[in-house]
Design an enzyme around this catalytic site. Structure first.
Site, PDB file in Angstrom:
ATOM      1  N   SER A 668     -12.965  -1.078   2.599  1.00 55.72           N
ATOM      2  CA  SER A 668     -12.271  -0.094   3.416  1.00 55.72           C
ATOM      3  C   SER A 668     -13.250   0.942   3.962  1.00 55.72           C
ATOM      4  CB  SER A 668     -11.138   0.538   2.607  1.00 55.72           C
ATOM      5  OG  SER A 668     -10.268   1.278   3.424  1.00 55.72           O
ATOM      6  N   ASP A 741      -3.963  -7.506   7.309  1.00 57.28           N
ATOM      7  CA  ASP A 741      -4.221  -6.144   6.842  1.00 57.28           C
ATOM      8  C   ASP A 741      -3.104  -5.214   7.303  1.00 57.28           C
ATOM      9  OD1 ASP A 741      -5.273  -3.559   6.276  1.00 57.28           O
ATOM     10  OD2 ASP A 741      -7.300  -4.350   6.398  1.00 57.28           O
ATOM     11  N   HIS A 775      -4.458  -5.329   2.914  1.00 57.44           N
ATOM     12  CA  HIS A 775      -5.669  -4.517   2.772  1.00 57.44           C
ATOM     13  C   HIS A 775      -6.345  -4.748   1.420  1.00 57.44           C
ATOM     14  CE1 HIS A 775      -8.372  -1.386   3.989  1.00 57.44           C
ATOM     15  NE2 HIS A 775      -8.131  -0.677   2.905  1.00 57.44           N
TER      16      HIS A 775
END
Length: 800
Positions: A668, A741, A775
């Site tokens: 991330s 995601d 994610h």
């Protein structure tokens, strides 16, 4: 089941050129032994701490789990067949035990092939409710703890699309449930329909600061499907399955009983829906009903909230954070902004807190005004309340002790909330006569449990506070030498009985019942270490300095067989990190790492690779500091590079590594960090970036902790974007992303476009897209393949 991955490859080192379709792979035996393990159970305890529930679930989901039907609407991801979130993680077994017993008991009569979630103790704490998801829907079950027997209460027609589909009544004999409407409409399949017209959106000229969101409504068909999927009817169900209809069909967002159980507050979603913000900002109406379902009062009406002022301390106008006051039978508490919700406006007071007693015949009463933004209010089992306020730009948090008899207030705490060394801890809580959690006060005394971070290490503590004088007395400080103690709850303050979790780098976390007066502890659980193969890995928290004097830390791991005295072999180094923003250097340099934390290898770190002969610096400090009026991101790149170089220098100085063989990685925002480090520094041989964002013009209204928008500071957005500097990147990079995601700002497109830019500019880059993953990654097939990809990449970059 073997499913093909589409992996984009570019020629560098020994990698393939162009694209290739391959089947799922597994990592080397050393890593697979750690990754393919049996997860110990999780622990639930009731407030009295006399019952323990052990919940079991598979270590990973499967690709089949991720391949279920799914609709993405209004920020939700829903399985339209079973009517529950498609991302929920299921429990597949339950066992129970009394705290003082030695053996857990298998819960009898569980559903076959259980898919359990939304567990909740009854108010009298004698039963446990849970939902079970079948192939057709969601049903409600109850466990009698004394007999360890489960019983199905409803059919599989509950609606869990907006979260838990039930709420306990105070009597512990009845629950409110949300069911699918009896005459539910069929969902619209618009995939084959011809459009009847364009999608039109209009701006009214008002300035707003909306970040990028995923899974939003896109057209009228989405609106209709959202309405169908979130609509439910409300029934009362008793423990024998008897049903009584309470409310007709509506879009019920939230349900909560008053502490005395005589009123029900229900929030419903209204139209118009939005195509630019998720459902939490749709119009809503909150109504209070009596036990017969009659309307008592509409207590709040929130309009569509598509316009928000800039800044993390800005809020919407109107009543917000409305809930039941936990220390009274039926009184609401809520806040309203006095500055229009706009942090940029000057105001003596930012928020006003009100209380409103049912049946709401009288006007709400002003309870407290805050000079910063209202954060929370905690009630006690005496005549006090604790009000908290805060302000993001200064990182300040302040708490007040309010005397409910006379309204007088005293400051309990006033500090930078990132200053962990000054953290006073959290007040110990207990359940009151209404079954609600309140701050536990006895004889004018309350108790604080603190994590205990200090410059000399972590020492959890218990303080006693005199609520009249605010003076504190330290009752206990944990000083265990080779293990870490986490204080969970104070069971009996007068006897000194507490509940703790004890762990070490090789001892799996287990619960203990401890007497802090005699210092005797009795094990409550005895979970084995599932990672025995790395129990002898060397672990040390190292401290070092950045070039500007900021203190940094990281947890260093070395292979178990490495000779730390001879140091004849120089190891490749793997650094895993995640940047964090601070407003001052002192808090940025504080240490929150403990060498006695259990070493829990998982796909989100490099610890696995100690078994392959690598040194690993995990959770390396990467502070980004902006003091005074300077914002952290004003100097993001030089600080980032300095953080990384200081880490390499520190481990190199210890004599363990070959500094020409260093890899850096992150997930991330850590992936964003990795791409920038490889772009602006020559310190790394390669990098691994997972599920990141690389073009900040695609998140133009702020990102991470940046409040300013692109048009405020275009030069900073561009300078921080690896995509804008792709021509400078020449270091081997492995890009990984889930192809589904769901995180705001890290659309899969970010990695795809960055890969294309690097590929066409001649950079050595490889991209792996993991099917069905959001994610965070969940499917066993994808996670094992991810580890294989990383292993292959690191071996070729750093060893061959």
């Amino acid at each position: 089941m073997k499913i093909k991955l589409t992996i984009c490859l570019l020629a560098f080192l020994n990698f393939y050129e162009a694209q290739e379709s391959i089947t799922y792979q597994k990592p080397s035996a050393e890593i697979l032994k750690l990754a393919d393990y049996e997860r110990p159970p999780s622990v639930l305890m009731n407030s009295k701490k006399d019952w323990i529930v052990f919940t079991y679930r598979p270590t990973y989901k499967t690709l089949e789990d991720l391949s279920q039907q799914e609709m993405k609407l209004g920020g939700l991801r829903i399985n339209p067949v079973t009517n529950i979130s498609s991302s929920v993680t299921y429990i597949n077994n339950l066992k129970v035990r009394k705290l003082n017993d030695k053996t857990e008991v298998q819960v009898k009569n569980l559903p076959s092939n259980p898919k359990i979630t939304y567990t909740s103790f009854s108010p009298d704490e004698k039963k446990l409710a849970f939902t079970n998801t079948t192939n057709k829907g969601v049903e409600l079950w109850i466990v009698d703890l004394e007999t360890a027997t489960a019983k199905k209460i409803t059919n599989d027609n509950l609606n869990a699309n907006l979260g838990s589909p039930y709420v306990w009544n105070k009597d512990s004999q009845n629950l409110l449930i949300k069911t699918l409407p009896q005459n539910r409409e069929a969902l619209i399949d618009s995939s084959k329909d011809l459009p009847t017209g364009p999608i039109v959106s209009t701006a009214d000229g008002k300035v707003s600061q909306n970040r990028t969101y995923q899974d939003l409504l896109k057209n009228p068909q989405d609106e209709k499907n959202f309405e169908i999927l979130t609509a439910s009817e409300i029934y009362n169900v008793d423990l024998n399955g008897g049903l009584k209809k309470m409310k007709d069909q509506d879009l019920y967002y939230g349900l909560s009983f008053s502490p005395d159980g005589n009123y029900l507050m229900a929030t419903t979603i209204k139209k118009p829906f939005s195509y630019i913000v998720p459902l939490g900002r749709f119009p809503m109406t909150t109504t209070v009903y009596d036990n017969n379902g009659n309307v008592v009062k509409v207590v709040n009406e929130t309009p569509l909230n598509e316009i928000m002022p800039k800044g993390f301390s800005s809020v919407r106008t109107g009543k917000r954070d409305m809930g039941w006051r936990s220390d009274l039978p039926a009184t609401l508490v809520y806040a309203e902004a006095l500055d229009g919700g706009d942090q940029s406006k000057t105001a003596d007071y930012r928020d006003e807190i009100f209380t409103w007693e049912a049946p709401f015949n009288n006007a709400p009463k002003s309870f407290f005004k805050t000079k910063q933004r209202y954060e929370d209010v905690s009630w006690t089992n005496d005549h006090y309340a604790i009000v908290s306020e805060g302000w993001y730009d200064t990182r300040n948090t302040k708490s007040f002790l309010v005397d409910l008899n006379n309204g007088e207030s005293k400051v309990i705490d006033d500090r930078n909330y990132q200053d962990v060394y000054s953290d006073p801890g959290n007040f110990n809580t207990t359940k009151n006569q209404y079954g609600r959690y309140v701050v536990d006060m006895k004889g004018g005394k309350s108790y604080l449990i603190g994590a205990g971070f200090t410059k000399d290490g972590q020492h959890p503590f218990i303080d006693e506070m005199d609520m009249k004088t605010l003076k504190k007395k330290r009752l206990y400080t944990s000083n265990l030498k080779n293990s870490k103690e986490e204080i969970i709850d104070i069971l009996n303050p007068s006897k000194g009985e507490v509940l703790t979790i004890e762990q070490s780098s090789s001892q799996y976390p287990n619960y203990f019942k401890k007497n802090i007066k005699s210092n005797k502890a009795e094990a409550v659980t005895n979970f084995a270490n599932p990672f025995e193969s790395i129990k002898d890995v060397y672990k040390e928290v190292i401290t070092y300095k950045r070039n500007d004097g900021v203190t940094l830390t990281g947890t260093l791991y070395l292979p178990a067989t490495y000779d730390r005295k001879a140091k004849t072999e120089k190891l490749p180094l793997l650094i895993w990190a995640y940047p964090t923003e601070y407003k001052d250097k002192n808090t940025a340099g504080q240490n929150t790492q403990n060498p006695n934390d259990f070493t829990f290898p998982y796909y989100g770190s490099f610890v696995y690779w100690t078994t392959k002969g690598y040194a690993v610096l995990d959770d390396a400090s990467f502070p980004i500091i902006g003091e005074g009026k300077t914002e952290p991101n004003d100097t993001f790149i030089p600080q980032l590079v300095a953080n990384g170089r200081a880490a390499i220098d520190a481990v190199d100085k210890l004599g363990y590594i070959d500094r020409t063989k260093v890899a850096v990685g992150g997930h991330s925002y850590g992936a964003f960090m990795t791409a920038n480090l490889l772009t602006h520094s020559k310190d790394y041989a390669c990098g691994i970036a997972r599920s990141g964002a690389y073009n900040r013009t695609l998140t133009p209204f702020g990102f991470q902790s940046e409040q300013r928008n692109y048009w405020d500071i275009p030069e900073i957005y561009n300078a921080m974007s690896p995509f804008m500097n792709a021509d400078k990147m020449k270091t081997p990079l492995l890009l990984i992303h889930g192809d589904a995601d769901n995180n705001p700002g890290t659309f899969t497109l970010q990695t795809e476009r960055y890969f294309q830019a690097l590929k066409n500019l001649g950079a050595p880059v490889k991209m792996v897209l993991l099917p069905k993953e959001a994610h965070g990654y969940a499917a066993k097939e994808n996670i094992l393949h991810l580890l294989w990809e990383q292993d292959q990449f690191l071996e070729k970059c750093l060893k061959k």
